[in-house]
Each structure stands twice: as structure tokens, then as C-alpha cells.
Design an enzyme around this catalytic site. Structure first.
Site, PDB file in Angstrom:
ATOM      1  N   CYS A 157      14.753 -60.045  24.471  1.00  0.00           N
ATOM      2  CA  CYS A 157      14.562 -61.509  24.490  1.00  0.00           C
ATOM      3  C   CYS A 157      13.596 -61.997  23.396  1.00  0.00           C
ATOM      4  O   CYS A 157      13.674 -63.152  22.964  1.00  0.00           O
ATOM      5  CB  CYS A 157      14.083 -61.949  25.859  1.00  0.00           C
ATOM      6  SG  CYS A 157      12.804 -60.903  26.563  1.00  0.00           S
TER       7      CYS A 157
ATOM      8  N   HIS B 112       9.946 -67.863  25.185  1.00  0.00           N
ATOM      9  CA  HIS B 112       9.074 -67.059  24.325  1.00  0.00           C
ATOM     10  C   HIS B 112       8.804 -67.831  23.030  1.00  0.00           C
ATOM     11  O   HIS B 112       9.737 -68.239  22.319  1.00  0.00           O
ATOM     12  CB  HIS B 112       9.750 -65.733  23.967  1.00  0.00           C
ATOM     13  CG  HIS B 112       9.896 -64.783  25.135  1.00  0.00           C
ATOM     14  ND1 HIS B 112       9.353 -65.012  26.373  1.00  0.00           N
ATOM     15  CD2 HIS B 112      10.526 -63.574  25.216  1.00  0.00           C
ATOM     16  CE1 HIS B 112       9.631 -63.996  27.180  1.00  0.00           C
ATOM     17  NE2 HIS B 112      10.352 -63.114  26.495  1.00  0.00           N
TER      18      HIS B 112
END
Ligand code: NAP
Length: 349
Positions: free
Chosen positions: A148, A241
Site C-alpha cells: 500500500c 498513507h
């Protein structure tokens, strides 16, 4: 069009729940078979899963039985969001038994004959499955999506590598707690805190980025010819993120060149109009304090990489901020887009 019935390995986890949610209204695929650990097997999905998403648990899935991760009775296409401790063995067993496994786990990502795929970045790497079939004699196959944290970095670098050539990259991440799965990191470790260590993450980001931006030659990937140094940190953010990135290029470029390369970037998923493809894979924010997870996470339904704060870097050449949704673009949405590309390439017929 009749929807293709699909299964999910690891359906009860953070990424599995996202897959269930994204599949609810998917025009091509329908979740019909779910599997998880022996703790969950035998229960209904509603009983087995601690549903953590704000969107309600889809009715059509809530009462499905959760199976053990065994190939008998499973549909031909499986999305895998298994804990990496078991994913290697289970995914291999399914591929050997003739299933197509589209995996979120790290176990096979760096194998020479396994595509590590972002359809907006390296769709041609899908062809590695021909080599995989030859080498492994599996009736099925495994295709993977990246970590990710790698996704936002690789997507924002892809147009720059293509246009200017990249020499060096330095990336520092601020990673959401949902990236650690459920129940994930203990409250006392993360509340009011920053944890400057995520086991194995920096190595994954460094090597996966070079594979993704590498070239497919003679049945294997020639890694991208640049170096990456990653610092990975866990922060008190639920989803998304954020990464601060510095880059040195192989030629002299201006901020306007970089912005233009990002804005103009389109790839095969956009050309083919794949259902999960963002119209703009890279969204450029002009405000001096964006992107931020709070405001930009849902951009293009969580499938865009949002960039901003582009400016000169005194150490490398330019620096910027990138944001991507870790369980959508970084996991469930990434796997769906991979399967959509595979369908249009005839791998699911
Ligand atoms: P998670 O919330 O911990 O879920 C793990 C899943 O694996 C659950 O469904 C669990 O089932 C199942 N499982 C655990 N042990 C098992 C066993 N022995 N046999 C069969 N199934 C077992 O993890 P996650 O965050 O969803 O991540 C899933 C995978 O995707 C991991 O490999 C992770 O590295 C990767 N990934 C995660 C993210 C993210 O942002 N979270 C992003 C990209 C990739 P039970 O509920 O029955 O225990």
C-alpha cells in the site's frame, strides 16, 4: 451482462471487507464465496467478521457461509487478502488447482514470473503469467498488486520516469493505522504517537518500486535503473498513507514540466474505461497545504494518487507530497483493477 461469481480469501480482514464493499455494486464481478481462517469457517460472514467500514455490510453477503481456505467448491477467480503468514501456501494451492488468484499479499510479488501490477503503470507486465505457466506448470495463476505504500510512490513517479528518467528517490511515509490490518496496532502503542518502524516495509517499497517501473524483457522484469531510499512511519491516521518524496532526474526539468507530466498522464485502464479506473490517475492539488488524508482521500473514489507541494529540493532536484488510500488504491481497489485488466485481456474466459 451476467456477472462473474468470485471468491475472497481472507474476506473477514481489513482488505477483505473493502473487497466485499467494492464488489457490492461492481458491474462485472459478484462476491459469492468467502473464506478465512478456521476461527471463522462455519460461521456466516456477519458472525465471523467485525465489520469496520462506514458503508453498511452488503445484505447479499452478510449471510454467506465462510469457508476454510481450500479450493474445493471455490469459483475460478479469487481475490486474496490473506495474512502473509499463510498467503504463500494457500495461494499456491489454489493456483495449482487451476484458480486465478489476484493477491494483495507480499509473498509472490518479487518472484520473477509473477506480475506485480498497477494497470495504470505497467499493464504490459501482465504477460509474465505466460512464463509463470510454463515454469510452474500450474493450471491457474497468481497476479499481485504492490504494498500500500509503494502504490502512491510508483504512481506519482511513473509519468516522471517515462518523461525524464529518474536517478534517485527518497521517500518518507506517514502510514495510517488501517494499513496494519484488524485489530492491528495496540492503542497504547499508537495513541498520541509516531512509530518509526514497520517491519519489512522499507525494503518492500524500495524493491517493488523498481520492479513496477522496470521493463519486461524476455519473460522477466529488468528492474528500474534508479535507487530508492524509504523511511516508513506509522501515525495516528485511520486511512490514507501520506508520503514526502524527493527525486533527482536524469535531465534538467522544471516544476511546470513535472506538473504537466502528472496532469496529462493516462494509461490503459483509462483508455479502456475499466470500471474501477480513476479518470485521472494523478490528481494535482495547487493549495500550499494539500494533499491531506482528511480532505483528499476519496479523490476519484479512493483510486487516485493525489500530489501537491511540488518545489525544488536542495539535496535532490524536486520534492512533493503524495497521498493514496491504503485499503482502496493500495489494496482492494488495486486488486479489482488488476482483475478488470485481466478480463479485458482474456485471462478470465
Ligand atoms: P487482516 O485485517 O489481519 O486480515 C487477515 C485475513 O487473513 C483475515 O480474513 C483472517 O481471517 C485471514 N487469516 C489469518 N490467518 C489465517 C489462516 N491461518 N488461514 C486462513 N486465513 C487466515 O489483514 P489486512 O490488513 O486485511 O491485510 C491482508 C493482506 O493484504 C496482508 O497480506 C497485507 O499485508 C496485505 N495488504 C494490506 C493492506 C492494508 O492497507 N491493510 C494494504 C495492502 C496489502 P480471520 O478473520 O478468520 O482470522
Amino acid at each position: 451482462m451476467k456477472k462473474l461469481e468470485v471468491g475472497i480469501l481472507g474476506a473477514t480482514g481489513m482488505v477483505g471487507q473493502r473487497l466485499v464493499s467494492l464488489l457490492e455494486h461492481h458491474p462485472w464481478f459478484e462476491a459469492k464465496w468467502l473464506a478465512a481462517s478456521e476461527r471463522s469457517a462455519g460461521k456466516t460472514y456477519r458472525e465471523a467478521c467485525n465489520w469496520r467500514l462506514r458503508d453498511p455490510l452488503p445484505k447479499g453477503v452478510a449471510d454467506l457461509a465462510v469457508h476454510e481456505c481450500k479450493p474445493a467448491g471455490a469459483p475460478p477467480l479469487l481475490f486474496s487478502s490473506l495474512d502473509s503468514k499463510v498467503a504463500g501456501e494457500v495461494e499456491r494451492e489454489f493456483a495449482q488447482a487451476g484458480h486465478v488468484v489476484v493477491s494483495n499479499s507480499s509473498n509472490f510479488r518479487m518472484e520473477q514470473d509473477v506480475p506485480l501490477l498497477i494497470p495504470d503503470v505497467n499493464p504490459e507486465h501482465l504477460a509474465l503469467v505466460c512464463e509463470q505457466r510454463k515454469q510452474r506448470k500450474w493450471k491457474g495463476m497468481i497476479v499481485t498488486n504492490p504494498n500500500c505504500t509503494t502504490v502512491g510512490l510508483a504512481m506519482s513517479l511513473a509519468p516522471l520516469e517515462k518523461a525524464f528518467g529518474i536517478e534517485k528517490v527518497l521517500m518518507t511515509s506517514m502510514q495510517a493505522v488501517s494499513g496494519a490490518g484488524y485489530p492491528g496496532i495496540p492503542t497504547l502503542d499508537i495513541l498520541g504517537n509516531v512509530v518509526p518502524f514497520i517491519g519489512g516495509e522499507e525494503e518492500k517499497v524500495e524493491r517493488e518500486t523498481r520492479k513496477l517501473l522496470g521493463k519486461c524483457v524476455d519473460g522477466h522484469v529488468k528492474m528500474g535503473d534508479f535507487i530508492v531510499s524509504a523511511h516508513c512511519n506509522r501515525v495516528m491516521v485511520e486511512d490514507g498513507h501520506t508520503e514526502t518524496i524527493s527525486v533527482a532526474f536524469r535531465k534538467k526539468v522544471t516544476a511546470a514540466d513535472i506538473t504537466e507530466a502528472w496532469r496529462a498522464y493516462r494509461s490503459l485502464p483509462q483508455e479502456r474505461g475499466l470500471p474501477s479506473a480513476p479518470k485521472h490517475p494523478i490528481v494535482v492539488r495547487e493549495e500550499r497545504d494539500r494533499p491531506q488524508p482528511k480532505f483528499d482521500l476519496e479523490s476519484e473514489h479512493g483510486m487516485a494518487t493525489v500530489v501537491g507541494r511540488l518545489r525544488e529540493c536542495a539535496v535532490l532536484q524536486f520534492k512533493y507530497v503524495a497521498l493514496s488510500h491504503n485499503t482502496i488504491r493500495g489494496a482492494a481497489g488495486a486488486a479489482l483493477l488488476n482483475a478488470e485488466l485481466m478480463k479485458t485481456e482474456g485471462y478470465l474466459d
